[in-house]
Design a protein around this motif. Structure first.
Motif, PDB file in Angstrom:
ATOM      1  N   PRO A 150       0.822  -1.197   0.000  1.00 47.86           N
ATOM      2  CA  PRO A 150       0.000   0.000   0.000  1.00 47.86           C
ATOM      3  C   PRO A 150       0.862   1.255   0.000  1.00 47.86           C
ATOM      4  CG  PRO A 150      -0.179  -1.189   2.079  1.00 47.86           C
ATOM      5  CD  PRO A 150       0.609  -2.049   1.159  1.00 47.86           C
ATOM      6  N   VAL A 151       0.494   2.204  -0.834  1.00 51.23           N
ATOM      7  CA  VAL A 151       1.289   3.420  -0.971  1.00 51.23           C
ATOM      8  C   VAL A 151       0.778   4.482  -0.002  1.00 51.23           C
ATOM      9  CG1 VAL A 151       2.039   5.196  -2.560  1.00 51.23           C
ATOM     10  CG2 VAL A 151       1.695   2.860  -3.369  1.00 51.23           C
ATOM     11  N   ASP A 152      -0.497   4.779  -0.102  1.00 53.28           N
ATOM     12  CA  ASP A 152      -1.042   5.866   0.699  1.00 53.28           C
ATOM     13  C   ASP A 152      -1.862   5.382   1.882  1.00 53.28           C
ATOM     14  OD1 ASP A 152      -1.517   8.214  -1.969  1.00 53.28           O
ATOM     15  OD2 ASP A 152      -0.044   8.152  -0.368  1.00 53.28           O
TER      16      ASP A 152
ATOM     17  N   TRP B  11      -0.650  16.619   3.375  1.00 59.28           N
ATOM     18  CA  TRP B  11      -2.043  16.812   2.997  1.00 59.28           C
ATOM     19  C   TRP B  11      -2.929  16.245   4.096  1.00 59.28           C
ATOM     20  CZ3 TRP B  11      -2.921  19.744  -1.259  1.00 59.28           C
ATOM     21  CH2 TRP B  11      -1.827  19.942  -2.116  1.00 59.28           C
ATOM     22  N   LEU B  12      -3.891  17.045   4.539  1.00 61.39           N
ATOM     23  CA  LEU B  12      -4.740  16.668   5.669  1.00 61.39           C
ATOM     24  C   LEU B  12      -5.719  15.564   5.294  1.00 61.39           C
ATOM     25  CD1 LEU B  12      -5.590  20.162   7.187  1.00 61.39           C
ATOM     26  CD2 LEU B  12      -4.400  18.281   8.370  1.00 61.39           C
ATOM     27  N   ASP B  13      -5.774  14.531   6.122  1.00 59.04           N
ATOM     28  CA  ASP B  13      -6.720  13.430   5.951  1.00 59.04           C
ATOM     29  C   ASP B  13      -7.918  13.674   6.864  1.00 59.04           C
ATOM     30  OD1 ASP B  13      -4.611  12.179   4.389  1.00 59.04           O
ATOM     31  OD2 ASP B  13      -3.641  11.839   6.328  1.00 59.04           O
ATOM     32  N   ILE B  14      -9.015  12.972   6.610  1.00 55.29           N
ATOM     33  CA  ILE B  14     -10.245  13.204   7.383  1.00 55.29           C
ATOM     34  C   ILE B  14     -10.675  11.888   8.026  1.00 55.29           C
ATOM     35  CG2 ILE B  14     -12.655  13.923   7.285  1.00 55.29           C
ATOM     36  CD1 ILE B  14     -11.893  15.538   4.716  1.00 55.29           C
ATOM     37  N   LEU B  15     -10.767  11.894   9.350  1.00 59.58           N
ATOM     38  CA  LEU B  15     -11.133  10.679  10.085  1.00 59.58           C
ATOM     39  C   LEU B  15     -12.573  10.799  10.582  1.00 59.58           C
ATOM     40  CD1 LEU B  15     -10.223   7.954  11.235  1.00 59.58           C
ATOM     41  CD2 LEU B  15      -9.303   9.157  13.216  1.00 59.58           C
ATOM     42  N   GLY B  16     -13.410   9.846  10.181  1.00 59.50           N
ATOM     43  CA  GLY B  16     -14.809   9.855  10.613  1.00 59.50           C
ATOM     44  C   GLY B  16     -15.627   8.966   9.709  1.00 59.50           C
TER      45      GLY B  16
ATOM     46  N   LEU C 124     -11.110   6.431   7.222  1.00 64.46           N
ATOM     47  CA  LEU C 124     -10.220   7.553   6.952  1.00 64.46           C
ATOM     48  C   LEU C 124     -10.276   7.906   5.471  1.00 64.46           C
ATOM     49  CD1 LEU C 124      -7.989   9.342   8.296  1.00 64.46           C
ATOM     50  CD2 LEU C 124      -6.353   7.596   7.585  1.00 64.46           C
ATOM     51  N   LEU C 125     -10.553   9.191   5.186  1.00 65.89           N
ATOM     52  CA  LEU C 125     -10.422   9.684   3.827  1.00 65.89           C
ATOM     53  C   LEU C 125      -8.989  10.183   3.692  1.00 65.89           C
ATOM     54  CD1 LEU C 125     -13.820  11.560   3.504  1.00 65.89           C
ATOM     55  CD2 LEU C 125     -13.030   9.746   1.943  1.00 65.89           C
ATOM     56  N   VAL C 126      -8.191   9.416   2.949  1.00 62.85           N
ATOM     57  CA  VAL C 126      -6.774   9.764   2.802  1.00 62.85           C
ATOM     58  C   VAL C 126      -6.657  10.762   1.655  1.00 62.85           C
ATOM     59  CG1 VAL C 126      -4.470   8.862   2.380  1.00 62.85           C
ATOM     60  CG2 VAL C 126      -6.130   7.481   3.643  1.00 62.85           C
ATOM     61  N   ASN C 127      -6.047  11.904   1.961  1.00 63.47           N
ATOM     62  CA  ASN C 127      -5.934  12.986   0.990  1.00 63.47           C
ATOM     63  C   ASN C 127      -4.860  12.631  -0.037  1.00 63.47           C
ATOM     64  OD1 ASN C 127      -5.581  15.466  -0.314  1.00 63.47           O
ATOM     65  ND2 ASN C 127      -5.998  16.625   1.575  1.00 63.47           N
ATOM     66  N   ASP C 128      -5.270  12.577  -1.313  1.00 68.24           N
ATOM     67  CA  ASP C 128      -4.324  12.207  -2.365  1.00 68.24           C
ATOM     68  C   ASP C 128      -3.456  13.387  -2.795  1.00 68.24           C
ATOM     69  OD1 ASP C 128      -5.484   9.661  -2.414  1.00 68.24           O
ATOM     70  OD2 ASP C 128      -7.061  10.350  -3.773  1.00 68.24           O
ATOM     71  N   GLY C 129      -3.797  14.601  -2.340  1.00 65.69           N
ATOM     72  CA  GLY C 129      -2.991  15.767  -2.688  1.00 65.69           C
ATOM     73  C   GLY C 129      -3.313  16.350  -4.045  1.00 65.69           C
TER      74      GLY C 129
END
Lengths: 364, 654
Positions: free
Chosen positions: B148-150, B428-433, B437-442
């Motif tokens: 896994p990369v991100d 890059w800010l990720d969002i937890l909820g 987790l929504l991982v920010n791809d940038g």
């Protein structure tokens, strides 16, 4: 034939009376309407002190209503840390409530006052009765308003206070067990949290479905709806048959019926349309719980507090039922009901436990 | 007891085995189908899933090559049983949670999927948390995906005796986040040690009439250098004031009825003293105003007048240097509030004009600059559906709904907690909820990672530079590695001690990131007060701290992978030395207005500072000009926030 049904009715009454926790008054006024019955000017409400209303005859602590102040008791009552309650209603001369549905609060006239005393017996260390507060709901210009009177130590007066406060209390309960709690006297905002519909204040208990049961008046045990009509407080224009809530403590009924009675009075004030927590899926009012989905049976919760909580009610598994977890908790961010209790209602929880364990098959 | 192994001749279902009863005697298995007749062995001392199972059965799996593994108790042709599976690495004496599952299969059966490295033995345990009945299970293999990369991995770790913690905050000024477990009469602090262990100390406090049952927050209310605590209960607020040494706490219990939800500490009136704030579930929001001398004074009104207030967060969404208030709302009046702050602490709702007055039953929101364009965007997550709303701040006072185009609609879960952090330090800010987790791809989009832990207090609990999440009596240790990071701890003097409300800007090659220091985000917990930045591969950064007082500290060439403590007004370089060559202004000197050239600055936010770093003015540039008529004579710094970052130049007012 008529005699037989009366007998049956009496049998039913006795069964109910025997398992009612609130001690039934033996000398309460029937509230027969007399020339000298209580008159009040609702424009002056709320008074600074409880005594100014003159609801009670003799020493107030005896809770003996004067003429025109009629006692009543819903078939099921909300659990509030094992407090005992006595309820009364008063209406201005020439007015009466009308029926607007089995499950709807009676349509009370302007000026009407609903009175509820909260007290404990065998309060330690003196082993006496202590009345903590008298809550009023009164109707003026078509709208309900709150008042709350906090009783003094001498039990001679109640003082208007809607700020909310706590008072510690230790008592011996009906099973002889010593219990303690920090009793919560609600603020106005807390009153409204439960007593609201569309963000407007409403009563909860006095619905025909909840009043269509017996009460031991001074002159005998009678059906409360009939009695209210007889004394002129309720219009006779109502259906003969009332779809009536099952008494949750009546072990002669099915578990499902008892649970429906229990959640109706303990949960539905927040979990129905236009109430405090109507955005969650449960619908606990008696006229909605014939559908088990509304009870949360096999319904995944929006907010599972722990990963194990797969359903609001998981058939056969209390450990997976969020409803059970919340009823068994005293953590105020977990417990349900949200307001009105700090202790676990052991008997209520036992019912819910038995019910969940009886349900099958397991939720898919 | 060692059980006989029964080999079945039944061709259809393959092998039938009875499991082994202890970890050391666990039965090695490979791909196949197995039967456990009853769970009656020894339970694991390490529990990755909570609960109190008493019995278990044990297997091991080892592969000569890297492989994906699926173990499931959902086996076609057999009844579904309410099982649990835990997979450990390590040894029987030192088990490490590797993967686990309770209800991943149908009908409460379990399904766990994990990656097994070559020649590593994984220990598989089935316990009787729910049922001791027998069951069938299968173990199957699948090819491992590319590494896994991100996607961000967390491993739950149980620290003996850690219990339930509400906060992850440095309580002894050693720049290590500690954990806090408050009760009515004590607060237990797990002080993080440099070696990664925790030193638990229970400090008896004066009695809190109101406990932190709904939420808590932390900050130095009395500016004595030690953090104080705010507890929000269902009936009111208690404040716990620490002595200077942080060794004792005295209580102020407020009699006012407040059905607390989110609590915060923030300097509402910008007088340099932190005030305390609480959302009120059933009435108007409340504040406890601090003038720095007297006890904090209860106030109600001015911060949202109706009920249903759940998740308050204070951030400067309009870049005017003042913290604004957003309230995620639910229940009786579910329309969310966005209240920009004007000088003097007057908050006015503008949510309807900006399309933020949703009624989607939210308990919290996550504010952060998700696209690193210099302004705060927001994810408002629903608690009762998967209809969330990701709103991009356009920088001109408006927001655009980008939920679908950003892929945030891939988050099909719901939760009461929503926060944002850079968990993989990629800048890059990720969002937890919600569902994870929504991982920010940038690149303006997010990738959903459903393996993330539930929200909780967030801090770096093992001092490895990556943020960890505490919940359910476990620390979910972030397994990410390879990126650089920087953490900024502001220490205020004119402003409040913690620098709460400060805007921190970190600039690295090609990337500018911002954070607003907050006490209280999400719904219930308190996360680290240090501003955490992922730097990706950058080795150095420029740090700017814009204090609530208007003072700006500017520090260049900050080395990555450290906690930088910034004392208000004491930085070695001040803002006027950081002039950028890209923009110029004329005329020189100027009297009424200045015109900016050299960069696209139209409709961008601008700030004017004195040469001592004090903020003099915030405005938006119109027609490339900005009025300066009412400034007094002197030299000023103009700073413009552009898509290329903050550009600065000097000008002279005549």
């Amino acid at each position: 034939m008529k005699k037989l049904s009366t007998l049956l009715m009496t049998g039913f009454v006795l069964a109910i009376v025997s398992c009612t926790k609130d001690p039934l008054p033996d000398q309460l006024s029937a509230g027969a309407l007399e020339a000298d019955r209580l008159t009040l000017d609702p424009e002056e409400f709320p008074y600074a002190t409880l005594s100014q209303y003159g609801f009670f005859d003799g020493p107030m602590a005896n809770q003996r209503p004067v003429a025109g102040v009629v006692p009543f008791q819903p078939i099921n009552t909300l659990f509030t840390d094992y407090a005992h309650k006595k309820r009364f209603m008063w209406m201005p001369a020439g007015t009466q409530a009308t029926y607007s549905g089995d499950g709807e609060v009676l349509d009370f006239p302007d000026g009407c006052v609903l009175i509820k005393n909260f007290y404990y017996d065998h309060v330690q260390p003196m082993d006496r009765t202590r009345i903590i507060e008298t809550r009023l709901l009164f109707k003026r210009n078509g709208a309900w308003e709150f008042a709350d009177y906090v009783w003094n130590e001498e039990q001679t007066e109640g003082y208007l206070d809607l700020m909310g406060s706590n008072t510690p209390i230790t008592w011996i309960d009906d099973n002889g067990m010593e219990r303690s709690t920090l009793y919560r006297i609600p603020s106005e905002a807390e009153c409204l949290t439960c007593h609201k519909s569309h963000d407007v204040a409403v009563p909860i208990g006095p619905k025909p479905q909840n009043l269509n049961g017996p009460f031991a008046y001074r002159d005998g045990v009678k059906n409360q709806l009939d009695h209210l009509t007889k004394v002129g407080y309720l219009s006779a224009r109502r259906p003969k048959r009332i779809r009536t809530v099952p008494h949750w403590e009546d072990t002669g009924l099915s578990l499902n019926e008892r649970v429906r009675g229990y959640v109706d009075i303990n949960c539905a004030h927040c979990h129905k349309e236009f109430s405090h927590c109507d955005y969650r899926p449960m619908r606990f009012a008696f006229n909605e719980t014939d559908d088990p989905v509304n009870l949360g049976v096999c319904v995944p919760p929006d907010d599972p507090l722990l990963p194990q909580h797969t359903h609001i009610v998981s058939r056969g598994s209390t450990g997976r039922s969020l409803l059970h977890y919340r009823l068994a908790s005293t953590d105020e961010a977990v417990r349900m009901p949200l307001l009105g209790r700090t202790l676990v209602h052991d008997e209520g929880l036992a019912l819910i436990t038995e019910w969940i364990n009886s349900l099958e098959p397991a939720c898919p | 007891m060692r059980k006989p192994i029964l080999l079945s001749l039944a061709a259809l279902s393959g092998q039938f085995l009875t499991a082994q009863n202890t970890c050391p005697t666990a039965l090695p298995i490979g791909e196949g189908s197995y039967q456990v007749t009853a769970i009656d062995g020894q339970v694991s001392p390490v529990n990755c899933l909570g609960g109190n199972p008493t019995l278990a059965e044990w297997y091991t799996f080892t592969s000569p090559v890297d492989t994906g593994v699926i173990v499931t108790t959902e086996v076609v042709g057999f009844p579904l049983v309410d099982t649990r599976i835990q997979v450990f690495s390590g040894t029987c004496g030192a088990l490490v949670c590797h993967a686990s599952d309770d209800d991943g299969g149908n009908g409460l059966s379990s399904l766990v999927q994990f990656y097994a490295a070559a020649n590593v033995t994984y220990i598989i345990e089935f316990d009787n948390r729910w049922s001791s009945s027998g069951f069938h299970f299968t173990l199957s293999l699948f090819p491992p995906p590319p590494p896994p990369v991100d996607l961000i991995q967390f491993s739950p770790v149980s620290i003996p005796g850690m219990g339930y913690n509400m906060a992850a905050v440095d309580m002894n000024n050693d720049q290590l986040d500690d954990m806090l477990s408050p009760s009515a009469s004590s607060v237990r602090i797990g002080y993080q040690q440099p070696d990664g262990t925790f030193n638990f100390v229970t400090i008896a406090t004066e009695t809190a009439t109101h406990t932190a049952s709904w939420s808590m927050c932390v900050g130095d209310l009395d500016k004595n250098g030690a953090n104080d605590l705010m507890y929000g209960s269902g009936s009111g607020v208690s404040l716990m004031f620490s002595n200077e040494e942080g060794t004792s706490f005295s209580a102020t219990n407020y009699p006012n009825y407040v059905f607390c939800q989110r609590t915060n500490m923030v300097d509402l009136d910008n007088d340099g003293n932190l005030d305390a704030f609480s959302c009120h579930d059933v009435d108007a929001n409340v504040a406890f105003m601090n003038n720095g001398v007297d006890s904090l004074i209860f106030e109600q009104g001015g911060y949202g007048e109706t009920c249903g207030n759940y998740g308050s967060v204070f951030t400067d969404y309009n870049n005017d240097g003042l913290v604004d208030l957003f309230v995620a709302k639910c229940g009786c009046d579910p329309e969310d509030l966005l209240m920009p702050n004007s000088p003097g602490g007057i908050f006015t709702d503008v949510a309807p004009e900006l399309g933020l007055n949703d009624t989607h039953q939210s308990w919290s929101s996550a504010w952060g600059d998700f696209d690193n364009d210099g302004d705060m965007d927001v994810m408002i997550g629903s608690s009762s559906s998967s209809v969330h709303k990701l709103m991009r701040n356009n920088g001109d006072g408006t927001f655009t709904n980008i939920t679908n185009e950003a892929g945030a609609n891939a988050n099909n879960g719901q939760s009461i907690e929503w926060t944002t952090h850079d968990f993989n330090n990629d800048g890059w800010l990720d969002i937890l909820g919600g569902a994870g987790l929504l991982v920010n791809d940038g690149d303006g989009t997010f990738t959903m990672d459903v393996s993330a832990p539930d929200n909780g207090p967030v801090g770096d609990m093992n001092n490895d530079g990556y943020l960890d999440v505490i919940n359910s009596g476990l620390i979910n240790i972030n397994q990410s590695a390879g990126n650089n990071w920087l953490r900024v701890q502001p220490v205020g003097s004119v402003s409040n001690s913690n620098g709460i409300g400060a805007r921190i800007v970190v600039t690295t090659d090609g990337l500018q990131q911002i954070r607003d220091v907050k006490s209280g985000d999400g719904f219930r917990y308190m996360s680290s007060l240090m501003a955490h930045f992922g730097l990706a591969q950058a080795q150095t950064a420029t740090v700017e701290v814009r204090w609530p007082s208007g003072i700006v500290d500017h520090i260049q060439d900050v080395t990555a992978n450290q906690v930088l403590v910034v004392y208000e007004g004491l930085s070695t370089a001040s803002v006027f030395e950081a002039v950028t060559p890209e923009i110029a202004v004329h005329p020189v000197p100027a009297r009424d207005r200045i015109t900016i050239s050299g960069a696209e600055t139209n409709n961008r936010p601008a700030r004017i500072y004195s040469t001592t770093g004090a903020l003099v003015r915030s405005a938006t540039i119109r027609a490339n000009t900005i009025g300066i008529e009412d400034l007094s004579q002197g030299v000023y710094i103009l700073e413009v926030t552009t898509t290329d970052g903050a550009l600065r130049t000097r000008f002279v007012k005549d």
